[in-house]
Scaffold this active site. Structure first.
Site, PDB file in Angstrom:
ATOM      1  N   CYS A 273     -13.935 -27.915   7.238  1.00 22.81           N
ATOM      2  CA  CYS A 273     -12.524 -27.374   7.097  1.00 22.81           C
ATOM      3  C   CYS A 273     -11.533 -28.509   7.078  1.00 22.81           C
ATOM      4  O   CYS A 273     -11.446 -29.132   8.062  1.00 22.81           O
ATOM      5  CB  CYS A 273     -12.067 -26.223   8.100  1.00 22.81           C
TER       6      CYS A 273
ATOM      7  N   CYS B  77      -7.677 -27.896  11.867  1.00 17.07           N
ATOM      8  CA  CYS B  77      -8.848 -28.652  12.034  1.00 17.07           C
ATOM      9  C   CYS B  77      -8.954 -29.956  11.973  1.00 17.07           C
ATOM     10  O   CYS B  77      -9.636 -30.944  12.376  1.00 17.07           O
ATOM     11  CB  CYS B  77     -10.052 -28.167  10.943  1.00 17.07           C
TER      12      CYS B  77
ATOM     13  N   HIS C  49      -5.962 -21.292  10.905  1.00 20.50           N
ATOM     14  CA  HIS C  49      -7.365 -21.891  10.406  1.00 20.50           C
ATOM     15  C   HIS C  49      -8.061 -20.698   9.809  1.00 20.50           C
ATOM     16  O   HIS C  49      -8.617 -20.615   8.744  1.00 20.50           O
ATOM     17  CB  HIS C  49      -8.080 -22.229  11.821  1.00 20.50           C
TER      18      HIS C  49
ATOM     19  N   ASP D 116       0.842  -1.108   0.199  1.00 16.42           N
ATOM     20  CA  ASP D 116       0.080   0.208  -0.074  1.00 16.42           C
ATOM     21  C   ASP D 116       0.799   1.219  -0.001  1.00 16.42           C
ATOM     22  O   ASP D 116       2.034   1.167   0.249  1.00 16.42           O
ATOM     23  CB  ASP D 116      -0.931   0.133   1.195  1.00 16.42           C
TER      24      ASP D 116
ATOM     25  N   ASP E 252      -7.882  -7.163   0.943  1.00 18.32           N
ATOM     26  CA  ASP E 252      -6.832  -7.341   1.958  1.00 18.32           C
ATOM     27  C   ASP E 252      -7.417  -6.983   3.282  1.00 18.32           C
ATOM     28  O   ASP E 252      -8.628  -5.975   3.142  1.00 18.32           O
ATOM     29  CB  ASP E 252      -5.570  -6.449   1.648  1.00 18.32           C
TER      30      ASP E 252
ATOM     31  N   CYS F 221      -8.030 -27.865   6.903  1.00 20.36           N
ATOM     32  CA  CYS F 221      -6.593 -27.268   7.245  1.00 20.36           C
ATOM     33  C   CYS F 221      -6.128 -28.105   8.319  1.00 20.36           C
ATOM     34  O   CYS F 221      -6.705 -28.793   8.964  1.00 20.36           O
ATOM     35  CB  CYS F 221      -6.719 -25.690   7.636  1.00 20.36           C
TER      36      CYS F 221
END
Length: 378
Positions: free
Chosen positions: A310, A315, A341, A94, A272, A312
Protein backbone atom coordinates in the site's frame (compact mmCIF):
# COMPACT_ATOMS: atom_id res chain seq x y z
CA UNK A 1 -19.74 22.95 -22.09
CA UNK A 2 -22.60 21.83 -19.84
CA UNK A 3 -22.02 18.38 -18.41
CA UNK A 4 -24.85 15.86 -18.71
CA UNK A 5 -27.31 15.34 -15.88
CA UNK A 6 -26.44 11.65 -15.87
CA UNK A 7 -24.86 9.21 -18.29
CA UNK A 8 -23.33 5.77 -17.95
CA UNK A 9 -20.78 4.51 -20.45
CA UNK A 10 -19.49 0.94 -20.34
CA UNK A 11 -15.85 0.77 -21.42
CA UNK A 12 -15.05 -2.95 -21.06
CA UNK A 13 -16.24 -6.27 -19.72
CA UNK A 14 -14.40 -9.35 -18.52
CA UNK A 15 -16.84 -12.20 -18.00
CA UNK A 16 -19.76 -10.51 -16.22
CA UNK A 17 -17.46 -7.92 -14.62
CA UNK A 18 -17.89 -4.41 -16.06
CA UNK A 19 -15.94 -1.16 -15.99
CA UNK A 20 -17.18 2.22 -17.11
CA UNK A 21 -17.89 5.80 -16.10
CA UNK A 22 -20.94 7.58 -14.71
CA UNK A 23 -20.84 11.23 -15.73
CA UNK A 24 -22.71 13.80 -13.66
CA UNK A 25 -22.55 17.56 -13.35
CA UNK A 26 -20.40 17.36 -10.22
CA UNK A 27 -17.92 14.96 -11.80
CA UNK A 28 -17.35 11.44 -13.01
CA UNK A 29 -17.68 8.22 -11.06
CA UNK A 30 -15.42 5.39 -12.21
CA UNK A 31 -16.99 1.96 -11.93
CA UNK A 32 -16.77 -0.44 -10.23
CA UNK A 33 -17.05 2.23 -7.51
CA UNK A 34 -16.97 2.06 -3.73
CA UNK A 35 -18.78 4.87 -1.89
CA UNK A 36 -17.53 5.69 1.63
CA UNK A 37 -20.46 6.17 3.99
CA UNK A 38 -20.96 9.66 5.41
CA UNK A 39 -24.04 8.90 7.50
CA UNK A 40 -24.37 12.23 9.31
CA UNK A 41 -22.64 14.49 6.74
CA UNK A 42 -19.25 13.13 7.69
CA UNK A 43 -17.18 10.07 6.82
CA UNK A 44 -16.22 9.23 10.38
CA UNK A 45 -12.63 10.10 11.42
CA UNK A 46 -11.90 11.65 7.99
CA UNK A 47 -11.78 15.16 6.53
CA UNK A 48 -13.60 15.37 3.17
CA UNK A 49 -10.38 16.29 1.36
CA UNK A 50 -8.69 13.21 2.82
CA UNK A 51 -11.59 11.04 1.61
CA UNK A 52 -11.08 12.40 -1.89
CA UNK A 53 -7.34 11.71 -1.68
CA UNK A 54 -8.06 8.02 -1.10
CA UNK A 55 -9.53 7.96 -4.63
CA UNK A 56 -13.24 8.17 -3.80
CA UNK A 57 -15.36 9.76 -6.55
CA UNK A 58 -18.64 9.76 -4.59
CA UNK A 59 -19.82 9.38 -1.01
CA UNK A 60 -23.10 8.33 0.58
CA UNK A 61 -25.27 10.30 3.00
CA UNK A 62 -28.15 9.01 5.11
CA UNK A 63 -31.62 10.47 4.59
CA UNK A 64 -33.05 9.21 7.88
CA UNK A 65 -30.24 10.49 10.09
CA UNK A 66 -29.92 13.85 8.31
CA UNK A 67 -33.66 14.51 8.45
CA UNK A 68 -33.53 14.07 12.23
CA UNK A 69 -30.29 15.96 12.81
CA UNK A 70 -29.54 18.67 11.75
CA UNK A 71 -32.73 18.53 9.62
CA UNK A 72 -33.12 18.61 5.84
CA UNK A 73 -34.68 22.06 5.84
CA UNK A 74 -31.76 23.43 7.87
CA UNK A 75 -29.22 21.85 5.50
CA UNK A 76 -31.08 23.48 2.59
CA UNK A 77 -30.98 26.89 4.30
CA UNK A 78 -27.25 26.45 4.79
CA UNK A 79 -26.69 25.88 1.07
CA UNK A 80 -27.19 22.14 0.70
CA UNK A 81 -25.27 19.08 1.80
CA UNK A 82 -22.27 19.60 -0.49
CA UNK A 83 -21.55 23.08 0.87
CA UNK A 84 -22.45 22.08 4.42
CA UNK A 85 -19.85 19.30 4.56
CA UNK A 86 -17.33 20.69 2.06
CA UNK A 87 -17.66 17.92 -0.53
CA UNK A 88 -17.94 19.22 -4.10
CA UNK A 89 -18.30 15.86 -5.87
CA UNK A 90 -21.35 13.59 -6.25
CA UNK A 91 -23.31 12.44 -3.21
CA UNK A 92 -25.76 9.54 -3.18
CA UNK A 93 -28.38 9.56 -0.43
CA UNK A 94 -30.20 6.43 0.62
CA UNK A 95 -33.95 6.71 1.00
CA UNK A 96 -34.41 5.77 4.65
CA UNK A 97 -35.73 2.34 3.69
CA UNK A 98 -33.02 0.42 5.53
CA UNK A 99 -33.82 2.30 8.75
CA UNK A 100 -37.47 1.31 8.24
CA UNK A 101 -36.29 -2.27 8.76
CA UNK A 102 -33.63 -1.71 11.42
CA UNK A 103 -35.91 0.45 13.60
CA UNK A 104 -38.89 -1.90 13.35
CA UNK A 105 -39.66 -1.63 17.07
CA UNK A 106 -40.15 2.13 16.69
CA UNK A 107 -42.24 2.13 13.52
CA UNK A 108 -45.73 1.74 12.12
CA UNK A 109 -45.82 0.78 8.43
CA UNK A 110 -48.83 1.55 6.21
CA UNK A 111 -49.51 1.95 2.49
CA UNK A 112 -48.88 5.67 2.91
CA UNK A 113 -45.41 5.27 4.40
CA UNK A 114 -43.74 4.73 7.75
CA UNK A 115 -44.53 6.53 10.97
CA UNK A 116 -41.75 6.18 13.50
CA UNK A 117 -40.29 7.61 16.65
CA UNK A 118 -36.87 9.26 16.55
CA UNK A 119 -34.16 7.19 18.21
CA UNK A 120 -32.72 10.53 19.38
CA UNK A 121 -35.60 12.14 21.27
CA UNK A 122 -38.71 10.02 20.70
CA UNK A 123 -40.40 12.60 18.47
CA UNK A 124 -42.85 11.30 15.85
CA UNK A 125 -42.08 11.49 12.14
CA UNK A 126 -43.50 10.15 8.89
CA UNK A 127 -41.48 9.13 5.84
CA UNK A 128 -43.44 8.45 2.67
CA UNK A 129 -42.05 8.11 -0.85
CA UNK A 130 -42.97 11.75 -1.44
CA UNK A 131 -41.34 12.95 1.78
CA UNK A 132 -38.21 10.89 1.08
CA UNK A 133 -37.90 12.58 -2.32
CA UNK A 134 -38.44 15.98 -0.68
CA UNK A 135 -35.76 15.36 1.94
CA UNK A 136 -33.24 14.22 -0.67
CA UNK A 137 -34.10 17.27 -2.79
CA UNK A 138 -33.54 19.58 0.19
CA UNK A 139 -30.19 17.91 0.83
CA UNK A 140 -29.26 18.43 -2.83
CA UNK A 141 -28.39 14.78 -3.55
CA UNK A 142 -26.89 13.89 -6.92
CA UNK A 143 -28.17 10.31 -6.85
CA UNK A 144 -31.50 9.84 -5.11
CA UNK A 145 -32.73 6.42 -4.01
CA UNK A 146 -36.38 5.40 -4.30
CA UNK A 147 -38.13 4.76 -1.00
CA UNK A 148 -38.57 1.08 -0.19
CA UNK A 149 -38.96 -1.43 2.59
CA UNK A 150 -35.99 -3.73 3.13
CA UNK A 151 -37.28 -6.94 4.76
CA UNK A 152 -35.05 -9.53 6.37
CA UNK A 153 -34.47 -12.55 4.15
CA UNK A 154 -35.73 -14.96 6.82
CA UNK A 155 -39.27 -13.60 6.80
CA UNK A 156 -42.00 -15.89 5.35
CA UNK A 157 -42.24 -15.88 1.56
CA UNK A 158 -45.73 -14.33 1.59
CA UNK A 159 -44.41 -11.47 3.71
CA UNK A 160 -41.48 -10.98 1.32
CA UNK A 161 -43.85 -10.91 -1.66
CA UNK A 162 -46.18 -8.38 -0.02
CA UNK A 163 -43.25 -6.20 0.99
CA UNK A 164 -41.83 -6.31 -2.53
CA UNK A 165 -45.16 -5.29 -4.05
CA UNK A 166 -45.43 -2.42 -1.56
CA UNK A 167 -41.90 -1.30 -2.47
CA UNK A 168 -42.83 -1.34 -6.15
CA UNK A 169 -45.87 0.86 -5.49
CA UNK A 170 -43.61 3.15 -3.50
CA UNK A 171 -41.09 3.11 -6.37
CA UNK A 172 -43.70 4.56 -8.74
CA UNK A 173 -44.64 7.21 -6.19
CA UNK A 174 -40.93 7.95 -5.72
CA UNK A 175 -40.58 8.43 -9.48
CA UNK A 176 -43.51 10.85 -9.50
CA UNK A 177 -42.28 12.68 -6.42
CA UNK A 178 -38.77 13.02 -7.83
CA UNK A 179 -40.05 14.33 -11.16
CA UNK A 180 -42.22 16.92 -9.41
CA UNK A 181 -39.09 18.69 -8.19
CA UNK A 182 -38.20 19.84 -11.69
CA UNK A 183 -35.15 21.96 -10.82
CA UNK A 184 -33.51 19.19 -8.79
CA UNK A 185 -34.57 16.46 -11.25
CA UNK A 186 -32.85 18.41 -14.04
CA UNK A 187 -29.43 17.78 -12.46
CA UNK A 188 -29.89 14.66 -10.32
CA UNK A 189 -30.53 10.97 -10.97
CA UNK A 190 -33.03 8.53 -9.46
CA UNK A 191 -32.27 4.86 -8.79
CA UNK A 192 -34.87 2.14 -8.21
CA UNK A 193 -34.33 -0.73 -5.77
CA UNK A 194 -35.01 -4.37 -6.63
CA UNK A 195 -36.44 -6.44 -3.77
CA UNK A 196 -37.48 -10.06 -3.36
CA UNK A 197 -34.97 -11.38 -0.81
CA UNK A 198 -33.75 -14.86 -1.83
CA UNK A 199 -36.66 -15.65 -4.19
CA UNK A 200 -35.75 -15.57 -7.88
CA UNK A 201 -39.32 -15.26 -9.12
CA UNK A 202 -39.99 -12.27 -6.84
CA UNK A 203 -36.75 -10.64 -7.97
CA UNK A 204 -37.91 -11.03 -11.59
CA UNK A 205 -41.27 -9.42 -10.86
CA UNK A 206 -39.55 -6.56 -9.05
CA UNK A 207 -37.04 -6.00 -11.86
CA UNK A 208 -39.79 -5.95 -14.48
CA UNK A 209 -41.87 -3.44 -12.52
CA UNK A 210 -38.88 -1.16 -11.95
CA UNK A 211 -37.86 -1.30 -15.60
CA UNK A 212 -41.41 -0.42 -16.59
CA UNK A 213 -41.30 2.66 -14.35
CA UNK A 214 -37.83 3.62 -15.64
CA UNK A 215 -34.84 4.71 -13.55
CA UNK A 216 -31.33 6.06 -14.20
CA UNK A 217 -29.80 3.17 -12.26
CA UNK A 218 -30.93 0.10 -10.36
CA UNK A 219 -29.95 -1.23 -6.96
CA UNK A 220 -30.06 -4.81 -5.76
CA UNK A 221 -31.62 -4.35 -2.32
CA UNK A 222 -32.56 -6.76 0.43
CA UNK A 223 -29.12 -8.37 0.71
CA UNK A 224 -26.39 -8.06 3.37
CA UNK A 225 -29.13 -8.32 6.01
CA UNK A 226 -27.92 -11.51 7.67
CA UNK A 227 -28.28 -14.09 4.91
CA UNK A 228 -24.55 -14.84 4.58
CA UNK A 229 -22.16 -14.61 1.64
CA UNK A 230 -23.12 -17.89 -0.02
CA UNK A 231 -26.81 -16.97 -0.15
CA UNK A 232 -25.98 -13.43 -1.28
CA UNK A 233 -23.81 -14.70 -4.13
CA UNK A 234 -26.58 -17.14 -5.05
CA UNK A 235 -28.92 -14.19 -5.63
CA UNK A 236 -26.23 -12.20 -7.43
CA UNK A 237 -25.77 -15.10 -9.85
CA UNK A 238 -29.06 -14.01 -11.47
CA UNK A 239 -30.38 -10.72 -10.03
CA UNK A 240 -28.06 -8.24 -11.83
CA UNK A 241 -28.86 -9.91 -15.18
CA UNK A 242 -32.53 -9.03 -14.66
CA UNK A 243 -31.70 -5.31 -14.65
CA UNK A 244 -30.99 -3.15 -17.72
CA UNK A 245 -27.44 -3.72 -18.95
CA UNK A 246 -27.01 -0.10 -19.99
CA UNK A 247 -27.61 1.27 -16.46
CA UNK A 248 -25.46 1.07 -13.32
CA UNK A 249 -26.17 -1.75 -10.89
CA UNK A 250 -25.69 -0.93 -7.22
CA UNK A 251 -25.42 -3.48 -4.40
CA UNK A 252 -26.45 -1.71 -1.21
CA UNK A 253 -24.59 -2.11 2.08
CA UNK A 254 -21.81 -4.44 0.87
CA UNK A 255 -19.29 -5.25 2.13
CA UNK A 256 -16.09 -7.12 2.96
CA UNK A 257 -13.30 -6.98 0.34
CA UNK A 258 -14.04 -10.54 -0.81
CA UNK A 259 -17.74 -9.62 -1.08
CA UNK A 260 -16.81 -6.78 -3.45
CA UNK A 261 -14.70 -8.99 -5.70
CA UNK A 262 -17.39 -11.68 -5.85
CA UNK A 263 -20.11 -9.13 -6.60
CA UNK A 264 -18.12 -7.41 -9.36
CA UNK A 265 -17.55 -10.89 -10.77
CA UNK A 266 -21.35 -11.14 -11.01
CA UNK A 267 -21.95 -7.78 -12.71
CA UNK A 268 -22.28 -5.20 -9.91
CA UNK A 269 -20.97 -1.65 -10.53
CA UNK A 270 -21.44 0.28 -7.26
CA UNK A 271 -21.11 -0.41 -3.53
CA UNK A 272 -21.31 1.27 -0.14
CA UNK A 273 -20.54 -0.06 3.32
CA UNK A 274 -19.63 1.23 6.79
CA UNK A 275 -17.16 -1.63 7.26
CA UNK A 276 -13.87 0.12 6.36
CA UNK A 277 -14.62 3.07 8.65
CA UNK A 278 -16.20 1.07 11.47
CA UNK A 279 -13.33 -1.41 11.39
CA UNK A 280 -10.87 1.47 11.39
CA UNK A 281 -12.36 2.79 14.62
CA UNK A 282 -12.09 -0.70 16.12
CA UNK A 283 -8.44 -1.27 15.21
CA UNK A 284 -8.95 -3.62 12.26
CA UNK A 285 -6.95 -2.89 9.12
CA UNK A 286 -7.65 -4.44 5.72
CA UNK A 287 -4.63 -5.51 3.67
CA UNK A 288 -3.95 -7.47 0.50
CA UNK A 289 -3.01 -10.40 2.76
CA UNK A 290 -6.15 -10.25 4.85
CA UNK A 291 -7.35 -8.21 7.83
CA UNK A 292 -5.14 -7.34 10.80
CA UNK A 293 -6.29 -6.92 14.40
CA UNK A 294 -3.98 -4.17 15.57
CA UNK A 295 -4.81 -4.82 19.21
CA UNK A 296 -2.79 -8.03 18.93
CA UNK A 297 0.42 -7.97 20.99
CA UNK A 298 2.41 -9.36 18.06
CA UNK A 299 2.40 -5.87 16.51
CA UNK A 300 3.88 -4.14 19.58
CA UNK A 301 7.39 -4.02 18.09
CA UNK A 302 6.58 -4.50 14.40
CA UNK A 303 8.27 -1.65 12.50
CA UNK A 304 6.70 -2.53 9.15
CA UNK A 305 3.80 -0.70 7.49
CA UNK A 306 0.21 -1.88 7.77
CA UNK A 307 0.52 -3.25 4.22
CA UNK A 308 3.79 -3.31 2.31
CA UNK A 309 1.85 -3.19 -0.99
CA UNK A 310 0.00 0.00 0.00
CA UNK A 311 1.24 3.48 -0.89
CA UNK A 312 -1.25 5.47 1.20
CA UNK A 313 0.12 8.19 3.52
CA UNK A 314 -0.44 5.97 6.55
CA UNK A 315 1.60 3.06 5.19
CA UNK A 316 4.42 5.30 3.98
CA UNK A 317 4.69 7.15 7.30
CA UNK A 318 3.63 5.08 10.33
CA UNK A 319 4.60 1.66 11.67
CA UNK A 320 2.38 -1.14 12.87
CA UNK A 321 4.00 -0.73 16.30
CA UNK A 322 2.97 2.93 16.56
CA UNK A 323 -0.56 2.30 15.37
CA UNK A 324 -0.83 -0.67 17.76
CA UNK A 325 0.17 1.69 20.58
CA UNK A 326 -2.45 4.26 19.53
CA UNK A 327 -5.20 1.66 19.27
CA UNK A 328 -4.36 0.03 22.60
CA UNK A 329 -4.21 3.45 24.25
CA UNK A 330 -7.57 4.49 22.85
CA UNK A 331 -6.01 7.47 21.11
CA UNK A 332 -8.19 9.20 18.51
CA UNK A 333 -5.32 9.24 16.03
CA UNK A 334 -5.34 5.45 15.89
CA UNK A 335 -8.90 5.39 14.57
CA UNK A 336 -8.07 8.16 12.10
CA UNK A 337 -5.01 6.40 10.68
CA UNK A 338 -6.57 2.95 10.35
CA UNK A 339 -9.70 4.45 8.77
CA UNK A 340 -7.64 6.39 6.23
CA UNK A 341 -5.70 3.26 5.33
CA UNK A 342 -8.85 1.14 5.05
CA UNK A 343 -10.55 3.59 2.71
CA UNK A 344 -7.35 3.80 0.66
CA UNK A 345 -7.20 0.01 0.46
CA UNK A 346 -10.82 -0.21 -0.68
CA UNK A 347 -10.20 2.36 -3.42
CA UNK A 348 -7.01 0.55 -4.49
CA UNK A 349 -9.03 -2.67 -4.68
CA UNK A 350 -11.62 -0.99 -6.92
CA UNK A 351 -8.88 0.51 -9.10
CA UNK A 352 -7.24 -2.89 -9.42
CA UNK A 353 -10.52 -4.43 -10.52
CA UNK A 354 -11.13 -1.66 -13.07
CA UNK A 355 -7.66 -2.18 -14.55
CA UNK A 356 -8.08 -5.96 -14.70
CA UNK A 357 -11.50 -5.71 -16.37
CA UNK A 358 -10.12 -3.29 -18.97
CA UNK A 359 -7.29 -5.73 -19.68
CA UNK A 360 -9.65 -8.71 -19.89
CA UNK A 361 -7.89 -10.42 -16.96
CA UNK A 362 -10.44 -10.13 -14.19
CA UNK A 363 -10.63 -13.89 -13.54
CA UNK A 364 -6.89 -13.96 -12.90
CA UNK A 365 -7.11 -10.88 -10.68
CA UNK A 366 -9.91 -12.45 -8.63
CA UNK A 367 -8.03 -15.73 -8.22
CA UNK A 368 -4.85 -13.95 -7.09
CA UNK A 369 -6.82 -11.77 -4.69
CA UNK A 370 -8.52 -14.77 -3.09
CA UNK A 371 -5.22 -16.62 -2.79
CA UNK A 372 -3.56 -13.70 -1.00
CA UNK A 373 -6.52 -12.34 0.98
CA UNK A 374 -8.29 -15.54 1.95
CA UNK A 375 -5.35 -17.90 1.73
CA UNK A 376 -7.18 -20.01 -0.83
CA UNK A 377 -7.84 -20.32 -4.57
CA UNK A 378 -11.60 -20.67 -4.06
Amino acid sequence: MTLPRFSFTLHATSGKARTGVIQMQRGEIRTPAFMPVGTAATVKAMKPEAVRQTGADIILGNTYHLMLRPGAERVARLGGLHKFMNWDRPILTDSGGYQVMSLSELRKLTEQGVEFRSHIDGSKHMISPERSMEIQRLLGSDIVMAFDECPRADRPRDDIAASMELSMRWARRSREGFDSGAEHAARAALFGIQQGALHEDLRRISADKLTDIGFDGYAVGGLAVGEGQEAMFGVLDYAPDMLPADRPRYLMGVGKPDDLVGAVERGIDMFDCVLPTRSGRNGQAFTWNGPLNLRNARFAEDTGPLDDRCTCPVCTTYSRAYIHHLVKSGEMLGAMLVTEHNLSFYQALMAGMRTAIAAGTFAEFAATFRRDYLGSSA
